[in-house]
Design a protein around this motif. Structure first.
Motif, PDB file in Angstrom:
ATOM      1  N   GLY A 126      -5.863  -7.042   6.533  1.00  0.00           N
ATOM      2  CA  GLY A 126      -5.918  -6.155   5.381  1.00  0.00           C
ATOM      3  C   GLY A 126      -6.391  -4.762   5.744  1.00  0.00           C
ATOM      4  N   ASP A 127      -7.421  -4.662   6.577  1.00  0.00           N
ATOM      5  CA  ASP A 127      -7.911  -3.346   6.999  1.00  0.00           C
ATOM      6  C   ASP A 127      -6.825  -2.578   7.753  1.00  0.00           C
ATOM      7  OD1 ASP A 127     -10.439  -3.636   5.901  1.00  0.00           O
ATOM      8  OD2 ASP A 127     -11.313  -4.468   7.729  1.00  0.00           O
ATOM      9  N   PHE A 128      -6.083  -3.291   8.599  1.00  0.00           N
ATOM     10  CA  PHE A 128      -4.994  -2.634   9.331  1.00  0.00           C
ATOM     11  C   PHE A 128      -3.936  -2.109   8.360  1.00  0.00           C
ATOM     12  CE2 PHE A 128      -0.666  -3.142  11.007  1.00  0.00           C
ATOM     13  CZ  PHE A 128      -0.686  -2.137  11.974  1.00  0.00           C
ATOM     14  N   LEU A 129      -3.551  -2.940   7.360  1.00  0.00           N
ATOM     15  CA  LEU A 129      -2.506  -2.527   6.429  1.00  0.00           C
ATOM     16  C   LEU A 129      -2.972  -1.416   5.492  1.00  0.00           C
ATOM     17  CD1 LEU A 129      -0.744  -5.883   5.501  1.00  0.00           C
ATOM     18  CD2 LEU A 129       0.037  -4.065   7.025  1.00  0.00           C
ATOM     19  N   LYS A 130      -4.255  -1.370   5.192  1.00  0.00           N
ATOM     20  CA  LYS A 130      -4.769  -0.244   4.409  1.00  0.00           C
ATOM     21  C   LYS A 130      -4.515   1.071   5.138  1.00  0.00           C
ATOM     22  CE  LYS A 130      -8.601  -1.995   1.594  1.00  0.00           C
ATOM     23  NZ  LYS A 130     -10.069  -1.916   1.376  1.00  0.00           N
ATOM     24  N   GLY A 131      -4.860   1.089   6.412  1.00  0.00           N
ATOM     25  CA  GLY A 131      -4.621   2.292   7.201  1.00  0.00           C
ATOM     26  C   GLY A 131      -3.151   2.600   7.350  1.00  0.00           C
ATOM     27  N   TRP A 132      -2.352   1.551   7.574  1.00  0.00           N
ATOM     28  CA  TRP A 132      -0.906   1.732   7.693  1.00  0.00           C
ATOM     29  C   TRP A 132      -0.327   2.317   6.407  1.00  0.00           C
ATOM     30  CZ3 TRP A 132       3.092  -0.408   4.853  1.00  0.00           C
ATOM     31  CH2 TRP A 132       4.380  -0.293   5.398  1.00  0.00           C
ATOM     32  N   ALA A 133      -0.784   1.816   5.254  1.00  0.00           N
ATOM     33  CA  ALA A 133      -0.227   2.241   3.972  1.00  0.00           C
ATOM     34  C   ALA A 133      -0.517   3.709   3.678  1.00  0.00           C
ATOM     35  CB  ALA A 133      -0.777   1.363   2.847  1.00  0.00           C
ATOM     36  N   LYS A 134      -1.660   4.213   4.150  1.00  0.00           N
ATOM     37  CA  LYS A 134      -1.991   5.620   3.886  1.00  0.00           C
ATOM     38  C   LYS A 134      -0.939   6.555   4.461  1.00  0.00           C
ATOM     39  CE  LYS A 134      -7.006   5.063   3.591  1.00  0.00           C
ATOM     40  NZ  LYS A 134      -8.323   5.373   4.227  1.00  0.00           N
ATOM     41  N   ALA A 135      -0.327   6.158   5.555  1.00  0.00           N
ATOM     42  CA  ALA A 135       0.686   7.004   6.184  1.00  0.00           C
ATOM     43  C   ALA A 135       2.104   6.608   5.800  1.00  0.00           C
ATOM     44  CB  ALA A 135       0.533   6.939   7.711  1.00  0.00           C
ATOM     45  N   GLU A 136       2.322   5.320   5.525  1.00  0.00           N
ATOM     46  CA  GLU A 136       3.682   4.814   5.382  1.00  0.00           C
ATOM     47  C   GLU A 136       4.121   4.524   3.948  1.00  0.00           C
ATOM     48  OE1 GLU A 136       5.767   4.666   7.835  1.00  0.00           O
ATOM     49  OE2 GLU A 136       4.306   5.246   9.379  1.00  0.00           O
ATOM     50  N   VAL A 137       3.192   4.335   3.031  1.00  0.00           N
ATOM     51  CA  VAL A 137       3.552   4.040   1.634  1.00  0.00           C
ATOM     52  C   VAL A 137       3.330   5.307   0.825  1.00  0.00           C
ATOM     53  CG1 VAL A 137       3.076   2.636  -0.398  1.00  0.00           C
ATOM     54  CG2 VAL A 137       2.935   1.610   1.881  1.00  0.00           C
ATOM     55  N   VAL A 138       4.414   5.983   0.513  1.00  0.00           N
ATOM     56  CA  VAL A 138       4.325   7.269  -0.181  1.00  0.00           C
ATOM     57  C   VAL A 138       4.848   7.122  -1.602  1.00  0.00           C
ATOM     58  CG1 VAL A 138       4.539   8.593   1.934  1.00  0.00           C
ATOM     59  CG2 VAL A 138       6.597   7.973   0.670  1.00  0.00           C
ATOM     60  N   PRO A 139       4.276   7.828  -2.557  1.00  0.00           N
ATOM     61  CA  PRO A 139       4.786   7.757  -3.927  1.00  0.00           C
ATOM     62  C   PRO A 139       6.113   8.482  -4.070  1.00  0.00           C
ATOM     63  CG  PRO A 139       3.023   9.369  -3.777  1.00  0.00           C
ATOM     64  CD  PRO A 139       3.085   8.685  -2.440  1.00  0.00           C
ATOM     65  N   TRP A 140       6.896   8.033  -5.032  1.00  0.00           N
ATOM     66  CA  TRP A 140       8.107   8.773  -5.376  1.00  0.00           C
ATOM     67  C   TRP A 140       7.698  10.133  -5.909  1.00  0.00           C
ATOM     68  CZ3 TRP A 140       9.678  10.993  -9.936  1.00  0.00           C
ATOM     69  CH2 TRP A 140      11.023  11.389 -10.005  1.00  0.00           C
ATOM     70  N   ASP A 141       8.457  11.172  -5.603  1.00  0.00           N
ATOM     71  CA  ASP A 141       8.125  12.494  -6.136  1.00  0.00           C
ATOM     72  C   ASP A 141       9.386  13.234  -6.525  1.00  0.00           C
ATOM     73  OD1 ASP A 141       9.238  13.703  -3.820  1.00  0.00           O
ATOM     74  OD2 ASP A 141       7.344  13.499  -2.761  1.00  0.00           O
ATOM     75  N   LEU A 157      -4.891  -3.255  -1.169  1.00  0.00           N
ATOM     76  CA  LEU A 157      -4.339  -2.500  -0.040  1.00  0.00           C
ATOM     77  C   LEU A 157      -3.893  -1.095  -0.440  1.00  0.00           C
ATOM     78  CD1 LEU A 157      -2.200  -5.362   1.548  1.00  0.00           C
ATOM     79  CD2 LEU A 157      -4.555  -4.695   2.102  1.00  0.00           C
ATOM     80  N   PHE A 158      -3.152  -0.980  -1.542  1.00  0.00           N
ATOM     81  CA  PHE A 158      -2.699   0.333  -1.987  1.00  0.00           C
ATOM     82  C   PHE A 158      -2.192   0.236  -3.425  1.00  0.00           C
ATOM     83  CE2 PHE A 158       0.911  -1.719   0.095  1.00  0.00           C
ATOM     84  CZ  PHE A 158       1.941  -1.529  -0.809  1.00  0.00           C
ATOM     85  N   GLU A 159      -1.972   1.377  -4.047  1.00  0.00           N
ATOM     86  CA  GLU A 159      -1.441   1.430  -5.405  1.00  0.00           C
ATOM     87  C   GLU A 159       0.050   1.722  -5.372  1.00  0.00           C
ATOM     88  OE1 GLU A 159      -3.694   4.293  -7.636  1.00  0.00           O
ATOM     89  OE2 GLU A 159      -5.283   2.837  -8.093  1.00  0.00           O
ATOM     90  N   ASP A 160       0.737   1.198  -6.388  1.00  0.00           N
ATOM     91  CA  ASP A 160       2.187   1.352  -6.488  1.00  0.00           C
ATOM     92  C   ASP A 160       2.509   1.746  -7.925  1.00  0.00           C
ATOM     93  OD1 ASP A 160       4.863   1.219  -5.665  1.00  0.00           O
ATOM     94  OD2 ASP A 160       5.058  -0.891  -6.251  1.00  0.00           O
ATOM     95  N   ALA A 161       2.967   2.965  -8.124  1.00  0.00           N
ATOM     96  CA  ALA A 161       3.167   3.488  -9.477  1.00  0.00           C
ATOM     97  C   ALA A 161       4.495   3.042 -10.069  1.00  0.00           C
ATOM     98  CB  ALA A 161       3.094   5.011  -9.454  1.00  0.00           C
ATOM     99  N   TYR A 162       4.545   2.991 -11.404  1.00  0.00           N
ATOM    100  CA  TYR A 162       5.781   2.723 -12.128  1.00  0.00           C
ATOM    101  C   TYR A 162       6.428   4.032 -12.558  1.00  0.00           C
ATOM    102  CZ  TYR A 162       4.170  -2.099 -12.595  1.00  0.00           C
ATOM    103  OH  TYR A 162       3.753  -3.374 -12.341  1.00  0.00           O
ATOM    104  N   ARG A 163       7.761   4.030 -12.576  1.00  0.00           N
ATOM    105  CA  ARG A 163       8.534   5.170 -13.067  1.00  0.00           C
ATOM    106  C   ARG A 163       9.523   4.674 -14.120  1.00  0.00           C
ATOM    107  NH1 ARG A 163       5.194   8.857 -10.489  1.00  0.00           N
ATOM    108  NH2 ARG A 163       4.816   8.028  -8.400  1.00  0.00           N
ATOM    109  N   PHE A 164       9.926   5.592 -14.959  1.00  0.00           N
ATOM    110  CA  PHE A 164      10.927   5.305 -15.983  1.00  0.00           C
ATOM    111  C   PHE A 164      12.309   5.449 -15.351  1.00  0.00           C
ATOM    112  CE2 PHE A 164      13.799   6.774 -19.371  1.00  0.00           C
ATOM    113  CZ  PHE A 164      13.602   5.792 -20.328  1.00  0.00           C
ATOM    114  N   ALA A 165      13.170   4.470 -15.565  1.00  0.00           N
ATOM    115  CA  ALA A 165      14.523   4.497 -15.005  1.00  0.00           C
ATOM    116  C   ALA A 165      15.543   4.366 -16.115  1.00  0.00           C
ATOM    117  CB  ALA A 165      14.707   3.365 -13.993  1.00  0.00           C
TER     118      ALA A 165
END
Length: 310
Positions: free
Chosen positions: A291-306, A164-172
């Motif tokens: 899954g196809d619906f959530l792929k599209g949803w994630a493009k707009a709603e799941v943003v990486p930390w910046d 569905l989407f990628e989720d990056a790791y960050r150092f904490a």
């Protein structure tokens, strides 16, 4: 024609094999204990074998009982698939889907995607279960779950998967840690650093291992915890550093300033979030549509930390 066992009695046997207790198995089956006990006895009579040894305090499945319970679970999965195929043909986006997910995804994603899914598929209902990946996949294989939402890479032989989407790791680290003010953290800088991870049976631990290969000596100083909130609390107290996924960070797990989040340099610092289901599932087309619906949803709603979150 041979006399086949009653599917309901087989379901009682599967519940008994899971719970090893007549009362708990009856509760899980939504029947009285006496009804379940009678059903097991009828099954034993029909098959001509003893499937359980009963005492006042416990129940033990016999050797043949264990074998039959596995066969019963497979038969019930096939029966469920038949019903799903029929339901898919008449009302594909209705009914209940048993959805399992892991603790490093569920609290940070489900409160957001369930309302979106209800809006898109108003006749669908989701029965949710949170557990570790291995346990979820076991329940999926046994037919106790329809669909799982997990983090990859993970071994899923015999299952159909959909990313569905990628989720990056960050150092904490703690806000006063030497790395709190750097632009990014390279794993080779962490030799000797007390790095805390989740326990080994959490997928977040295995996903971190490729990153740790670039940190000589870090294995000797690694601690483990049972949940992300526990890790964050330990980091805030200055007990060490950890790795956190964007989903959790953007949901506010890092709190109000006690924790510093820094990017990790390099390419191999992401996990992939996706679905898995049984290939023979009668609701496979529905799962792909979700899954196809959530792929599209994630493009707009799941943003990486910046850096704006720093």
């Amino acid at each position: 024609m041979r006399a086949y066992p009653n599917l309901r009695h087989l379901a009682y046997l599967v519940a008994l094999a899971e719970h090893r207790h007549f009362g708990k198995a009856a509760e899980a089956s939504s029947v009285t204990q006496s009804t379940l006990s009678a059903g097991i006895r009828e099954l034993e009579t029909a098959l001509g074998v003893q499937v359980a040894e009963r005492t006042k305090r416990s129940v033990i499945l016999t050797r043949i009982g264990h074998v039959l319970a596995e066969k019963a679970a497979a038969l019930l999965r096939s029966a469920d698939d038949m019903l799903d195929i029929a339901a898919e043909a008449t009302a594909p986006y209705s009914g209940t889907i048993s959805l399992g997910t892991i603790p490093t995804i569920g609290p940070y994603l489900l409160p957001r995607i369930i309302p979106a899914l209800r809006g898109r598929f108003p006749e669908l209902r989701f029965a949710l279960r949170e557990d570790k990946t291995g346990d979820l996949l076991d329940r999926l294989a046994r037919g106790w779950l329809d669909l799982v939402l997990i983090a990859f890479p993970y071994e899923t032989d015999g299952l159909e998967t959909m990313m569905l989407f990628e989720d990056a790791y960050r150092f904490a680290c703690a806000a006063d840690h030497p790395f709190a003010g750097v632009e990014s953290v390279a794993m080779e800088q962490l030799g000797g650093e007390p790095l805390m991870l989740l326990e080994k049976d959490h997928c977040l631990h295995s996903h971190a291992l490729p990153l740790l290969q670039g940190a000589p000596g870090i294995a000797e100083t690694t601690f483990s915890a049972t949940s992300l909130p526990t890790l964050v609390a330990m980091v805030a107290e200055g007990m060490g550093a950890t790795l956190l996924p964007d989903l959790a960070i953007n949901a506010g797990i890092a709190g109000g300033g006690e924790i510093a989040i820094r990017p990790i340099s390099g390419e191999a610092n992401v996990r992939r979030i996706g679905f898995a289901w049984r290939r023979q599932s009668g609701r496979a087309d529905t799962f792909r549509e979700i899954g196809d619906f959530l792929k599209g949803w994630a493009k707009a709603e799941v943003v990486p930390w910046d850096e704006s979150h720093r």
